[in-house]
Scaffold this active site. Structure first.
Site, PDB file in Angstrom:
ATOM      1  N   ASP A 124      54.132  56.132  52.109  1.00 18.81           N
ATOM      2  CA  ASP A 124      52.825  56.240  51.456  1.00 18.81           C
ATOM      3  C   ASP A 124      52.530  57.680  51.042  1.00 18.81           C
ATOM      4  OD1 ASP A 124      50.456  55.216  50.477  1.00 18.81           O
ATOM      5  OD2 ASP A 124      49.373  55.471  52.370  1.00 18.81           O
ATOM      6  N   ASN A 127      49.692  45.402  46.237  1.00 16.79           N
ATOM      7  CA  ASN A 127      49.922  46.390  45.167  1.00 16.79           C
ATOM      8  C   ASN A 127      49.965  45.747  43.772  1.00 16.79           C
ATOM      9  OD1 ASN A 127      52.187  48.437  47.201  1.00 16.79           O
ATOM     10  ND2 ASN A 127      49.993  48.682  46.870  1.00 16.79           N
TER      11      ASN A 127
HETATM   12  C1  IPE Z   1      51.243  50.486  51.734  1.00 21.19           C
HETATM   13  O1  IPE Z   1      50.615  51.514  51.029  1.00 21.19           O
HETATM   14  C2  IPE Z   1      52.262  49.810  50.861  1.00 21.19           C
HETATM   15  C3  IPE Z   1      53.403  50.632  50.466  1.00 21.19           C
HETATM   16  C4  IPE Z   1      53.682  51.827  50.913  1.00 21.19           C
HETATM   17  C5  IPE Z   1      54.289  50.032  49.521  1.00 21.19           C
HETATM   18  P1  IPE Z   1      49.220  51.290  50.285  1.00 21.19           P
HETATM   19  O2  IPE Z   1      48.858  52.583  49.668  1.00 21.19           O
HETATM   20  O3  IPE Z   1      49.298  50.121  49.384  1.00 21.19           O
HETATM   21  O4  IPE Z   1      48.262  50.938  51.517  1.00 21.19           O
HETATM   22  P2  IPE Z   1      46.692  51.082  51.682  1.00 21.19           P
HETATM   23  O5  IPE Z   1      46.058  50.421  50.489  1.00 21.19           O
HETATM   24  O6  IPE Z   1      46.382  52.538  51.727  1.00 21.19           O
HETATM   25  O7  IPE Z   1      46.376  50.404  52.987  1.00 21.19           O
HETATM   26  C1  IPE Z   2      53.035  54.503  48.140  1.00 20.03           C
HETATM   27  O1  IPE Z   2      52.308  55.541  47.560  1.00 20.03           O
HETATM   28  C2  IPE Z   2      53.875  53.756  47.127  1.00 20.03           C
HETATM   29  C3  IPE Z   2      53.344  52.429  46.762  1.00 20.03           C
HETATM   30  C4  IPE Z   2      52.328  51.836  47.320  1.00 20.03           C
HETATM   31  C5  IPE Z   2      54.040  51.730  45.706  1.00 20.03           C
HETATM   32  P1  IPE Z   2      50.884  55.283  46.917  1.00 20.03           P
HETATM   33  O2  IPE Z   2      51.044  54.914  45.483  1.00 20.03           O
HETATM   34  O3  IPE Z   2      50.092  54.321  47.736  1.00 20.03           O
HETATM   35  O4  IPE Z   2      50.253  56.727  47.024  1.00 20.03           O
HETATM   36  P2  IPE Z   2      48.774  57.090  47.494  1.00 20.03           P
HETATM   37  O5  IPE Z   2      48.558  56.467  48.832  1.00 20.03           O
HETATM   38  O6  IPE Z   2      47.852  56.552  46.451  1.00 20.03           O
HETATM   39  O7  IPE Z   2      48.783  58.585  47.559  1.00 20.03           O
HETATM   40 MG    MG Z   3      48.879  54.541  49.341  1.00 20.85          MG
END
Ligand code: IPE
Ligand code: IPE
Ligand code: MG
Length: 251
Positions: free
Chosen positions: A21, A69
């Site tokens: 993340d 997502n």
């Molecule tokens: C969790 O991250 C899913 C992945 C890393 C693919 P998210 O960014 O989607 O999670 P939340 O929304 O902060 O809980």
């Molecule tokens: C994790 O990084 C990757 C996916 C969920 C695909 P994020 O895209 O959630 O990055 P932040 O949490 O918004 O910084």
């Molecule tokens: Mg994230």
């Protein structure tokens, strides 16, 4: 990892799960669009995957795209799917060189056809690699996984293949996307959030949790090693007492 800290290969987690993340925040911090963060996240994944194979991890399962997502802006979803196809094409050499088998968990049928084709092709080409299994959690959520599991078990009941008394923990585990894999020993989440976001909820019952404030694109091999050292200093009791664990370790 230095010998001082890596005193036993047995203490390397057999199964490491990672919630990668922080890509978006990393990009924002640098003044880039979010997709640049995802692109840099692929570089980190290559580095960490290679390190895990070298350190003796047998299963690495990374959260790459959650069911939730899909609700992100369509432009970001599209960019992520395009990145998935191009990365799969590019990473085959690294996977073969390091003898890594690629696998996937999640509702793969929801992926665009091109992604699914590319994924299945790399899975097929790496199927005989035996050093480590890298599983991509794609269109994955734990609750959806449990719904799939219950439907499969329900179907077996209706068809008379099993009876109610056959339902136990191992039957459930065998009908999850992760069937055949040991439960994760360590779960690392980068990006500073202290939550599990619908990831491997059944499987992490006794998993050790490690949270890093580093954003995924800036997470390094050294950060991984620090997480492993932290893990090696944990006492996993599985509900028993400390004394019982000490006694078991002397046997
Ligand atoms: C969790 O991250 C899913 C992945 C890393 C693919 P998210 O960014 O989607 O999670 P939340 O929304 O902060 O809980
Ligand atoms: C994790 O990084 C990757 C996916 C969920 C695909 P994020 O895209 O959630 O990055 P932040 O949490 O918004 O910084
Ligand atoms: Mg994230």
């Amino acid at each position: 990892m230095s010998d001082k800290n890596n005193n036993s290969l047995l203490r390397i987690p057999r199964h490491l799960a990672i919630i990668m993340d922080g890509n978006g925040r990393w990009a924002k911090k640098k003044g880039f669009i979010r997709s640049i963060g995802h692109k840099n996240g692929v570089d980190t994944l290559r580095e960490i995957t290679t390190a895990c194979a070298e350190l003796g991890v047998s299963y690495l399962t990374v959260y790459a795209f959650s069911t939730e997502n899909w609700s992100r802006p369509q432009s970001e979803v599209k960019a992520l799917m395009t990145l998935l196809v191009s990365s799969l094409k590019k990473e085959l050499t690294t996977l073969m060189k390091n003898e890594i088998r690629l696998s996937a968990i999640g509702d793969i049928s929801l992926l665009p056809a091109k992604c699914r084709r590319e994924l299945l092709e790399v899975m097929d080409k790496t199927a005989q690699n035996g050093r480590m299994t890298l599983s991509l959690a794609l269109s994955y959520s734990s609750r959806i996984e449990m719904v799939h599991c219950m439907k499969k078990i329900g179907q077996k009941l209706i068809e008379g293949q099993i009876t109610i008394s056959d339902i136990d923990e191992s039957l459930i585990a065998n009908n999850l996307f992760t069937f055949g894999m040991p439960d994760p020993d360590l779960l690392i989440r980068t990006g500073g959030e202290m939550r599990v976001s619908n990831y491997l909820l059944w499987q992490i019952a006794y998993c050790e949790l490690y949270f890093s404030d580093k954003l995924w694109p800036e997470f390094t091999r050294e950060d991984l090693e620090n997480a492993l050292i932290d893990y090696q200093n944990r006492e996993r009791r599985f509900g028993k007492t400390s004394e019982q664990i000490a006694e078991e370790n002397t046997l």
